[in-house]
Design an enzyme around this catalytic site. Structure first.
Site: not given
Ligand code: CAA
Length: 277
Positions: A63, A108, A111, A131
Site C-alpha cells: 500500500a 499489500g 495481500e 508492516e
Molecule cells: N508506497 C509508496 N511508494 C513506494 C512504495 C510503497 N509501498 N514502495 C516503493 N515506493 C516508491 C519509492 O518511494 C520510490 O519512489 P521515488 O523514486 O519517488 O523515491 C520508488 O517506489 C522506488 O522505490 P525504491 O527507490 O525504494 O526502490 P528500491 O529498489 O531501493 O527498494 C523496495 C525496493 C525494497 C521494495 C522498497 O521500495 C520498499 O521497501 N518499499 C516499501 C515496501 C513496504 O514496506 N511495503 C508495505 C507497505 S505497508 C502495507 O502494504 C500496508 C497494508 O497491509 C495495507
C-alpha cells in the site's frame, strides 16, 4: 484509467497494475481503478484472469506509504476497508484469477496476491509483510489469508519478524504454486526474461482453465471458497448444490456426451467447445 491496464486475449483477461515508478504501490486511485477493471470484465467471454504488475522489478510493493503516513485512526480503518473490499471482490470473483508475481510482493502486494486463486512467480520475486516495521499491522487481509494459506505458525513468524522471503522459500511453504526462471544460454546470458516466461506460464495455465466447462469451473471456485468457511457437514451440502447446478447445462451434456462418444468410437476428437450455458 491511469494506473490499471486491461487486455483480453481470447478467453483470458490480463489486468496489469501500472504504476511502475512507485513499484506499483497501491494508493486509493489504484484501488478504485482495480475495482472498476474487475467490474468491467466481460464474463460472457472471459473465463480466467491474470493479475500482474508492470515492469520486471515489482508486482506490488505494498500500500502507498506516503498516502498512509498522515491518516487518522478513522481514515486508516477506512483505507483498510477500501483495500479489503477490492481484494474480497477478487477472491469471490466468479472466474479464477491467477496472480503472476513479477518481483516484489510486499505488504499489500503479498495481500493482493493472496486474494487470487493461484499464485505463480518469477525467480526474482520477494514476499513479505513488512508492516510491523512501519508501525502498523497488515491491513488488506494479510493477518487472515496468510495464516489460512501457509498455517498460523509460519504466518506469525513472517508477520512478527517482518522478514521478506525469496521465491524458493515462498514455494517451499506453499505460498506460491510455481517459480518461473529466466531462460539463459550456454554462456549464462538471459535470452528470455523471467517476466516473459512468467507471463507465458500464466497464460498457459489460464488457457488450460479456460478450455474447461466454464460453469463447472466457476462452481468449483465457489464450492472451495464457501466450503472453507464452514464445517465439513455444511461444506458438503454446499458442494452438493453446486454439483447439482451443473446438471442439465449444455456444458454437462457436451462434456459427458463427448466421453460417451469417444468410448463408442476412439477416433472421435476430444476437444469440446463449451458454451458457458
Ligand atoms: N508506497 C509508496 N511508494 C513506494 C512504495 C510503497 N509501498 N514502495 C516503493 N515506493 C516508491 C519509492 O518511494 C520510490 O519512489 P521515488 O523514486 O519517488 O523515491 C520508488 O517506489 C522506488 O522505490 P525504491 O527507490 O525504494 O526502490 P528500491 O529498489 O531501493 O527498494 C523496495 C525496493 C525494497 C521494495 C522498497 O521500495 C520498499 O521497501 N518499499 C516499501 C515496501 C513496504 O514496506 N511495503 C508495505 C507497505 S505497508 C502495507 O502494504 C500496508 C497494508 O497491509 C495495507
Amino acid at each position: 484509467m491511469e494506473f490499471v491496464l486491461y487486455e483480453q486475449k481470447d478467453a483470458i483477461g490480463i489486468i496489469t497494475i501500472n504504476r511502475e515508478k512507485a513499484l506499483n504501490a497501491l494508493n486509493s486511485q489504484v484501488l478504485d481503478e482495480l475495482n472498476e477493471a474487475f467490474d468491467a470484465v466481460d464474463l460472457n467471454t472471459v473465463r480466467c484472469l491474470i493479475l500482474t504488475g508492470a515492469g520486471e522489478k515489482s508486482f506490488v510493493a505494498g500500500a502507498d506509504i506516503g498516502e498512509m503516513s498522515t491518516l487518522t485512526k478513522a481514515e486508516g480503518e477506512a483505507f483498510g476497508k477500501k483495500g479489503n473490499d477490492v481484494f474480497r471482490k477478487i477472491e469471490t470473483f466468479p472466474i479464477p484469477v491467477i496472480a503472476a508475481i513479477n518481483g516484489f510482493a510486499l505488504g499489500g502486494g503479498c495481500e493482493i496476491s493472496m486474494s487470487c486463486d493461484i499464485r505463480i512467480c518469477s525467480e526474482n520475486a520477494m514476499f513479505g509483510q513488512p508492516e510491523v516495521g512501519l508501525g502498523i499491522t497488515p491491513g488488506f487481509g494479510g493477518t487472515q489469508r496468510l495464516a489460512r494459506l501457509v498455517g498460523a505458525g509460519m504466518a506469525k513468524q513472517m508477520i512478527y519478524t517482518a522478514r521478506n522471503i525469496k521465491a524458493d522459500e515462498a514455494y517451499r511453504i506453499g505460498l506460491v504454486n510455481e517459480v518461473v526462471k529466466a531462460t539463459v544460454d550456454e554462456e549464462g546470458n538471459v535470452t528470455v526474461s523471467a517476466k516473459e516466461n512468467l507471463m507465458a506460464a500464466a497464460e498457459k495455465m489460464a488457457a488450460s482453465i479456460a478450455k474447461n466447462a466454464p460453469i463447472a469451473v466457476r462452481n468449483c471456485k465457489k464450492a472451495i471458497n464457501d466450503g472453507l468457511e464452514v464445517d465439513m457437514d455444511k461444506a458438503v451440502v454446499i458442494e452438493e448444490k453446486l454439483f447439482g447446478d451443473c446438471f442439465e447445462t449444455e456444458d454437462q451434456k457436451a462434456g459427458m456426451g463427448n466421453f460417451l462418444k469417444k468410448k463408442d468410437d476412439p477416433t472421435k476428437v476430444k476437444v469440446v467447445d463449451f458454451k458457458n450455458c
